[in-house]
Design a protein around this motif. Structure first.
Motif, PDB file in Angstrom:
ATOM      1  N   LEU A  10      -7.446   4.782  -2.818  1.00 12.80           N
ATOM      2  CA  LEU A  10      -8.003   4.189  -2.972  1.00 12.80           C
ATOM      3  C   LEU A  10      -7.260   2.861  -1.788  1.00 12.80           C
ATOM      4  O   LEU A  10      -7.678   1.773  -1.989  1.00 12.80           O
ATOM      5  CB  LEU A  10      -9.018   3.809  -3.757  1.00 12.80           C
ATOM      6  N   GLY A  11      -5.619   3.338  -2.555  1.00 16.07           N
ATOM      7  CA  GLY A  11      -4.825   1.990  -2.113  1.00 16.07           C
ATOM      8  C   GLY A  11      -4.570   1.337  -0.875  1.00 16.07           C
ATOM      9  O   GLY A  11      -5.801   1.694  -0.624  1.00 16.07           O
ATOM     10  N   PRO A  12      -3.612   1.414   0.059  1.00 15.35           N
ATOM     11  CA  PRO A  12      -2.072   0.972  -1.055  1.00 15.35           C
ATOM     12  C   PRO A  12      -2.075   0.502  -1.774  1.00 15.35           C
ATOM     13  O   PRO A  12      -2.447  -0.759  -2.251  1.00 15.35           O
ATOM     14  CB  PRO A  12      -1.501   0.932   0.464  1.00 15.35           C
ATOM     15  N   ALA A  13      -1.965   1.403  -3.057  1.00 10.59           N
ATOM     16  CA  ALA A  13      -0.888   1.105  -4.354  1.00 10.59           C
ATOM     17  C   ALA A  13       0.238   0.660  -5.138  1.00 10.59           C
ATOM     18  O   ALA A  13       0.555   2.460  -4.878  1.00 10.59           O
ATOM     19  CB  ALA A  13      -2.593   0.136  -4.908  1.00 10.59           C
ATOM     20  N   ASP A  14       0.907   0.976  -5.881  1.00  8.35           N
ATOM     21  CA  ASP A  14       1.936   1.826  -6.738  1.00  8.35           C
ATOM     22  C   ASP A  14       1.952   0.199  -8.294  1.00  8.35           C
ATOM     23  O   ASP A  14       1.884  -0.506  -8.087  1.00  8.35           O
ATOM     24  CB  ASP A  14       3.453   0.777  -6.021  1.00  8.35           C
ATOM     25  N   ARG A  49       2.615   8.250   1.706  1.00  8.21           N
ATOM     26  CA  ARG A  49       1.211   6.629   1.863  1.00  8.21           C
ATOM     27  C   ARG A  49       0.772   6.694   1.217  1.00  8.21           C
ATOM     28  O   ARG A  49      -0.310   5.679   1.681  1.00  8.21           O
ATOM     29  CB  ARG A  49       0.449   9.111   2.761  1.00  8.21           C
ATOM     30  N   ALA A  50       0.043   7.287  -0.039  1.00  4.29           N
ATOM     31  CA  ALA A  50      -0.515   6.722  -1.493  1.00  4.29           C
ATOM     32  C   ALA A  50      -0.348   5.169  -1.505  1.00  4.29           C
ATOM     33  O   ALA A  50      -0.871   4.060  -1.700  1.00  4.29           O
ATOM     34  CB  ALA A  50      -0.116   7.611  -2.655  1.00  4.29           C
ATOM     35  N   LYS A  51       1.413   4.801  -0.932  1.00  2.00           N
ATOM     36  CA  LYS A  51       1.763   3.820  -1.511  1.00  2.00           C
ATOM     37  C   LYS A  51       1.908   2.375   0.014  1.00  2.00           C
ATOM     38  O   LYS A  51       2.206   1.617  -0.151  1.00  2.00           O
ATOM     39  CB  LYS A  51       3.033   3.205  -1.858  1.00  2.00           C
ATOM     40  N   GLY A  52       1.020   3.518   0.967  1.00  2.00           N
ATOM     41  CA  GLY A  52       1.604   2.342   2.477  1.00  2.00           C
ATOM     42  C   GLY A  52       2.094   2.631   3.462  1.00  2.00           C
ATOM     43  O   GLY A  52       2.471   2.196   4.188  1.00  2.00           O
ATOM     44  N   TYR A  53       3.339   3.726   2.964  1.00  2.22           N
ATOM     45  CA  TYR A  53       4.097   4.268   3.961  1.00  2.22           C
ATOM     46  C   TYR A  53       3.492   4.979   5.753  1.00  2.22           C
ATOM     47  O   TYR A  53       2.618   6.311   5.297  1.00  2.22           O
ATOM     48  CB  TYR A  53       5.078   5.365   3.108  1.00  2.22           C
ATOM     49  N   GLY A  54       3.980   3.769   6.471  1.00  2.00           N
ATOM     50  CA  GLY A  54       3.558   4.638   7.703  1.00  2.00           C
ATOM     51  C   GLY A  54       2.135   4.684   8.106  1.00  2.00           C
ATOM     52  O   GLY A  54       1.340   5.140   9.371  1.00  2.00           O
ATOM     53  N   GLY A  64      -5.008   6.428   8.804  1.00  2.00           N
ATOM     54  CA  GLY A  64      -4.170   5.514   7.575  1.00  2.00           C
ATOM     55  C   GLY A  64      -5.343   4.688   7.245  1.00  2.00           C
ATOM     56  O   GLY A  64      -4.060   3.613   6.678  1.00  2.00           O
ATOM     57  N   LYS A  65      -5.909   4.915   7.697  1.00  2.00           N
ATOM     58  CA  LYS A  65      -7.409   4.017   7.101  1.00  2.00           C
ATOM     59  C   LYS A  65      -8.459   4.223   5.704  1.00  2.00           C
ATOM     60  O   LYS A  65      -7.644   4.905   5.223  1.00  2.00           O
ATOM     61  CB  LYS A  65      -8.994   3.509   7.562  1.00  2.00           C
ATOM     62  N   PHE A  66      -7.325   3.195   5.153  1.00  2.00           N
ATOM     63  CA  PHE A  66      -7.970   3.401   3.091  1.00  2.00           C
ATOM     64  C   PHE A  66      -9.361   3.465   3.201  1.00  2.00           C
ATOM     65  O   PHE A  66     -10.659   2.218   3.591  1.00  2.00           O
ATOM     66  CB  PHE A  66      -7.131   3.009   2.402  1.00  2.00           C
ATOM     67  N   PRO A  67     -10.420   4.360   2.284  1.00  3.49           N
ATOM     68  CA  PRO A  67      -9.736   4.933   1.292  1.00  3.49           C
ATOM     69  C   PRO A  67      -9.512   6.665   2.328  1.00  3.49           C
ATOM     70  O   PRO A  67      -9.820   6.829   2.772  1.00  3.49           O
ATOM     71  CB  PRO A  67     -10.529   5.855   0.163  1.00  3.49           C
TER      72      PRO A  67
END
Length: 237
Positions: A10-14, A49-54, A64-67
């Motif tokens: 669901l990110g990007p998140a950490d 990628r889950a944290k927003g890389y790239g 690149g679109k979440f989710p």
């Protein structure tokens, strides 16, 4: 099986936010196969990628679109194909008939990954699964092996010229490094592994001709007679 299951990031998140959802059953397009996933893997690129890389670059490819669904590797039973696909023996959920087991990958940048079941996969990236192994073992191989193969090709090394070459592998105890030691050893290369003290025996057992303990020796003291070098530091230690 009438619906599919996806593990959505669901990110990007950490820390990373994940959620499982049921969706409509996908249908393979031309040149694709449908593969209920028996095993998959989590690679460093998934975590990044889950944290927003790239995100900006991958958005240009529609990935690149979440989710989003992460994952590159899989093993599973082929149950459906479309035109343009080489013959596979198909499984049938209704009758319980087993089909051919395949292993392969979904390239980073494709919309939809393998943390879902069943995904549709480009048949060009599917191969028969290694016999005699549990599903999770070959599921750890395709993406890592492809990454290593590209690194070897970039260094000018292949199965025809590896014999007798002197190669240094930095980060030799990580996933890519361990695979490199084995592949280069099989090819007849002389391999110097760089690793920590705790992993010296591991690297020797995997085929390293010499081991350089990075915690006790300065890298500047290494000889400079190597024909090629592979640097997987930060990916494995």
């Amino acid at each position: 099986m009438s619906t599919a299951t996806k593990l959505l990031c669901l990110g990007p998140a950490d820390p990373i936010h994940l959620e499982t959802r049921r969706t409509a059953m996908p249908r393979p397009g031309r040149g694709e196969v449908l593969v209920p996933v028996q095993a998959t893997s989590v690679n460093p690129i998934d975590v990044k990628r889950a944290k927003g890389y790239g995100r900006r670059l991958l958005s240009l490819k529609g990935a690149g679109k979440f989710p989003l669904v992460l994952g590159n590797d899989f093993t599973g039973e082929i149950v459906s194909v479309r035109a343009g696909v080489s013959p596979w023996r198909l499984g049938d959920w209704a009758t319980g008939r087993l089909g051919d087991r395949g292993m392969g990958l979904v390239p980073t940048g494709k919309k939809g990954g393998t943390h879902a079941t069943p995904p549709t996969v480009d048949a060009r990236f599917v191969r028969p699964a290694v016999s005699g192994l549990a599903s999770r073992a070959p599921a750890a191989l395709p993406y890592t092996f492809t990454t290593l193969w590209l690194a070897l090709r970039g260094a000018g090394i292949n199965e025809c010229n590896a014999k007798g070459r002197s190669v240094i592998v930095h980060g030799a105890s990580g996933g890519l490094g361990q695979l490199a030691l084995q592949i280069l050893g099989i090819g007849g290369a002389s391999v110097t592994a760089i690793c920590s003290t705790a992993n010296i025996e591991l690297c020797r057992n995997l085929g390293a001709t010499a081991v350089w303990d990075r915690t006790r020796c300065r890298l500047e003291e290494l000889p400079d007679h190597f024909d090629a070098g592979l640097n997987f530091w930060r990916l494995g230690r």
